[in-house]
Scaffold this motif. Structure first.
Motif, PDB file in Angstrom:
ATOM      1  N   GLY A  27       0.715  -1.058   0.107  1.00 20.64           N
ATOM      2  CA  GLY A  27       0.015   0.057  -0.193  1.00 20.64           C
ATOM      3  C   GLY A  27       0.969   1.280  -0.048  1.00 20.64           C
ATOM      4  O   GLY A  27       0.498   2.331  -0.689  1.00 20.64           O
ATOM      5  N   TRP A  28       1.971   1.172   0.733  1.00 19.77           N
ATOM      6  CA  TRP A  28       2.697   2.516   0.931  1.00 19.77           C
ATOM      7  C   TRP A  28       3.338   2.645  -0.518  1.00 19.77           C
ATOM      8  O   TRP A  28       3.859   3.845  -0.839  1.00 19.77           O
ATOM      9  N   ILE A  29       3.991   1.538  -1.109  1.00 17.39           N
ATOM     10  CA  ILE A  29       4.697   1.613  -2.252  1.00 17.39           C
ATOM     11  C   ILE A  29       3.474   2.176  -3.573  1.00 17.39           C
ATOM     12  O   ILE A  29       3.970   3.067  -4.329  1.00 17.39           O
ATOM     13  N   VAL A  30       2.094   1.784  -3.555  1.00 16.97           N
ATOM     14  CA  VAL A  30       1.482   2.346  -4.394  1.00 16.97           C
ATOM     15  C   VAL A  30       1.184   4.058  -4.267  1.00 16.97           C
ATOM     16  O   VAL A  30       1.175   4.685  -5.024  1.00 16.97           O
ATOM     17  N   THR A  34       2.111   7.048  -6.746  1.00 17.19           N
ATOM     18  CA  THR A  34       0.774   7.790  -7.154  1.00 17.19           C
ATOM     19  C   THR A  34       1.224   9.263  -6.625  1.00 17.19           C
ATOM     20  O   THR A  34       1.149  10.096  -7.661  1.00 17.19           O
ATOM     21  N   VAL A  35       1.792   9.465  -5.699  1.00 19.20           N
ATOM     22  CA  VAL A  35       2.214  10.874  -5.120  1.00 19.20           C
ATOM     23  C   VAL A  35       3.085  11.321  -6.235  1.00 19.20           C
ATOM     24  O   VAL A  35       3.216  12.506  -6.774  1.00 19.20           O
ATOM     25  N   GLN A 340      -5.368  16.199 -14.052  1.00 14.04           N
ATOM     26  CA  GLN A 340      -4.810  17.342 -13.428  1.00 14.04           C
ATOM     27  C   GLN A 340      -5.499  17.413 -12.133  1.00 14.04           C
ATOM     28  O   GLN A 340      -4.838  17.446 -10.987  1.00 14.04           O
ATOM     29  N   THR A 341      -6.973  17.240 -12.193  1.00 15.54           N
ATOM     30  CA  THR A 341      -7.651  17.373 -10.980  1.00 15.54           C
ATOM     31  C   THR A 341      -7.331  16.217 -10.050  1.00 15.54           C
ATOM     32  O   THR A 341      -7.043  16.415  -8.708  1.00 15.54           O
ATOM     33  N   LEU A 342      -7.104  14.892 -10.513  1.00 14.53           N
ATOM     34  CA  LEU A 342      -6.753  13.804  -9.692  1.00 14.53           C
ATOM     35  C   LEU A 342      -5.346  14.138  -8.955  1.00 14.53           C
ATOM     36  O   LEU A 342      -4.948  13.819  -7.661  1.00 14.53           O
ATOM     37  N   ALA A 343      -4.437  14.624  -9.853  1.00  9.59           N
ATOM     38  CA  ALA A 343      -2.932  14.832  -9.316  1.00  9.59           C
ATOM     39  C   ALA A 343      -2.976  15.888  -8.454  1.00  9.59           C
ATOM     40  O   ALA A 343      -2.268  16.005  -7.451  1.00  9.59           O
ATOM     41  N   ILE A 344      -3.730  17.050  -8.553  1.00 11.75           N
ATOM     42  CA  ILE A 344      -3.672  18.032  -7.658  1.00 11.75           C
ATOM     43  C   ILE A 344      -4.270  17.601  -6.150  1.00 11.75           C
ATOM     44  O   ILE A 344      -3.541  17.946  -5.223  1.00 11.75           O
ATOM     45  N   THR A 349      -3.007  16.467  -0.675  1.00  9.64           N
ATOM     46  CA  THR A 349      -3.061  15.416   0.207  1.00  9.64           C
ATOM     47  C   THR A 349      -1.873  15.006   1.026  1.00  9.64           C
ATOM     48  O   THR A 349      -1.883  15.044   2.200  1.00  9.64           O
ATOM     49  N   ALA A 350      -0.872  14.596   0.022  1.00  8.51           N
ATOM     50  CA  ALA A 350       0.510  13.903   0.517  1.00  8.51           C
ATOM     51  C   ALA A 350       1.020  14.964   1.277  1.00  8.51           C
ATOM     52  O   ALA A 350       1.746  15.109   2.342  1.00  8.51           O
ATOM     53  N   VAL A 351       1.287  16.289   0.734  1.00  8.17           N
ATOM     54  CA  VAL A 351       2.019  17.229   1.188  1.00  8.17           C
ATOM     55  C   VAL A 351       1.368  18.039   2.549  1.00  8.17           C
ATOM     56  O   VAL A 351       1.869  18.179   3.527  1.00  8.17           O
TER      57      VAL A 351
END
Length: 529
Positions: A27-30, A34-35, A340-344, A349-351
């Motif tokens: 899960g952490w790898i995914v 993704t991030v 772009q929306t999904l990436a934003i 969320t990660a930051v």
């Protein structure tokens, strides 16, 4: 068999533990892939952040000192914003009450009604409130009524779900007792179910007013009334000191409302053993205040009560123009905007999670190393929570330029206010036993934090972060209205140019994406938390 050999149960437990650890590692790898993949897709890099920090600091310097050129007008718009939030929430609650009874499994009269009610609630929750506002402005014209209706429709998505969830959690005993007297469905609901859910409903209602106040601030950006119109006017004219003055007014209003909301929830939900009648008095006073505020809103906002019914015809004419959706114009630009929306949402969320963890821990009364640090961390969280993400997006667009990086930065900063509070609340609710054990063997603050605090907080923080991802992707769908990337720009441009069929296609895609993210996040939370 050797006495030292592990039993079958121990072997099975060990295998389950290993499988869980492998699943968590995978899960952490995914998550990492993704991030980092999302960051690369929108060109979100540390160097960009450093440049953006310098540019943002320069913009803030140009905003100082804040000023209010027309305090009277700003005061009127601020009151207008507050009353819009109250009236929108009241209208949503009025619709959500009957909808909740048909959307709850234990009270719905028929499965068809249950599915239809849940579909309405899901649609209202998945559609951005700013999109509702744009469509209502197109149908009814510029003014406060489109803003009130947009707040009401979007609020149904939250209040309807929470009201229905509260009904499903009620005790069946009182219902059976009332039913045994021969009472019908409506008397059963009023006498046996309603008294059990009113406290929860009242708390959710107050919380939604708090949310709607933040939302109503930005509705003025699309002509739906409120103080957001004055803020947009100042930013568009590059009169930054005036813009900061308006932002300060917004901060004061939202902070004051948050304090009032906390006091109201405490008065409504805290049982009083010494004065049993105090709860009834509090509820009657609360109901009277809501009715009085609603009447004041209708008078002050100059809304004819008939307008709350006659809006349906013109609005349906605009909404139905979205159907049938025109997917022929769906091409690389739309695909890129959705990605772009999904990436934003993923990057923000990660930051935001990385930034929120230290602020949340320092804002926990049982963990903060000093009262001054605690007060400072709480203040940062409160201030950030008080600034709507769309305003943050405007600031970052002005500082570092148009594009998805500005949107990611805005949502990342906004996440500190949202997730920081949840992290602080989770830290204050942990078991103190492990903390005392680590301290008893001479462990310092850092040792206690990593050995006894963080392991207990992980499930709650993971669940809150997944919910934040859901929220950020919803929010990122509208940041394009100020040029902060994502699918919002294409959507609002389609409405502005009256290309409603293409707008309908975008709306369906946005709805499908948001709904899918919501379901996936819910499934992950159920497995991890």
């Amino acid at each position: 068999m050797s006495l030292l050999a592990p039993s079958r149960a121990e072997t099975s437990a060990h295998g389950t533990h290993l499988a869980r650890r492998r699943a968590i590692t995978a899960g952490w790898i995914v998550v990492a892939i993704t991030v980092f993949g999302s960051a690369a897709y929108i060109d979100f890099a540390p160097a960009t952040l450093l440049d953006g920090f310098d540019a943002t600091a320069g913009l803030i310097e140009r905003m100082l000192p804040p000023r209010l050129d027309d305090p009277g007008r700003i005061g009127v718009l601020a009151l207008e914003t507050l009353l819009m939030a109250v009236l929108g929430t009241v209208l949503a609650a009025i619709v959500s009450v009957p909808l909740a009874f048909t959307a709850a499994r234990n009270t719905t009269p028929h499965p068809v009604l249950y599915r239809a009610s849940r579909a309405i609630i899901t649609f209202c929750r998945a559609m951005p409130d700013l999109l509702f506002a744009v469509l209502f402005v197109r149908a009814l014209g510029i003014g406060v009524l489109p803003g009130v209706l947009a707040l009401a429709l979007h609020s149904i998505g939250m209040l309807g779900k929470l009201f229905a969830d509260a009904i499903e959690q009620t005790d069946a005993g009182p219902r059976e007792a009332v039913r045994s007297t021969g009472a019908g469905y409506f008397r059963e609901m009023i006498n046996a179910v309603l008294p059990q859910v009113v406290p929860s409903w009242a708390a959710n209602f107050v919380y939604r007013i708090d949310i709607n106040l933040r939302t109503s601030v930005v509705l003025g950006f699309v002509g739906a009334g409120g103080i957001g119109f004055a803020l947009q006017d100042a930013l568009r004219g590059l009169v930054y000191p005036r813009a900061l003055g308006i932002v300060c007014v917004i901060l004061v209003i939202i902070a004051a409302m948050e304090v009032v909301a906390v006091l109201l929830r405490r008065a409504l939900l805290t049982p009083s053993t010494n004065a049993p009648g105090r709860e009834r008095i509090s509820r009657v006073a609360f109901s009277g205040t809501v009715v009085g505020a609603s009447l004041l809103a209708l008078i002050t906002l100059r809304i004819d009560p008939l307008d709350l019914v006659t809006w349906i015809g013109p609005s349906l004419e605009v909404f139905t123009r979205l159907v049938p959706p025109d997917f022929t114009a769906v091409g690389p630009d739309l695909v890129d905007a959705v990605l772009q929306t999904l990436a934003i949402g993923a990057v923000a969320t990660a930051v935001g999670a990385v930034l929120s963890l230290p602020f949340g821990i320092l804002a926990a009364s049982n963990l903060s190393p000093h009262p001054t640090v605690y007060a400072a961390a709480r203040s940062v969280i409160l201030v950030v929570r008080a600034i709507p993400e769309l305003i943050l997006a405007v600031v970052f667009v002005a500082a570092i330029g148009l594009g998805p990086v500005a949107g990611a930065c805005a949502l990342a900063v906004g996440s500190v206010g949202f997730l920081g509070k949840l992290v602080a609340d989770a830290a204050e609710e942990i078991d103190t036993g492990p903390l005392d054990a680590v301290r008893a063997v001479g462990g310092g603050w850092w040792k206690t934090l990593f050995a006894a605090v963080i392991p207990q907080m992980v499930p709650s923080v993971v669940g809150s972060t997944l919910y934040l991802l859901d929220v950020n992707i919803r929010t990122s769908t509208v940041l394009g209205v100020v040029g902060a990337g994502g699918v919002g720009f294409l959507l609002f441009e389609a409405v502005r140019t009256l290309n409603f069929e293409f707008a309908g296609a975008i709306v369906l895609i946005v709805f499908a994406v948001v709904y899918a993210i919501e379901r996936v996040s819910g499934w992950i939370r159920s497995k991890v938390v």
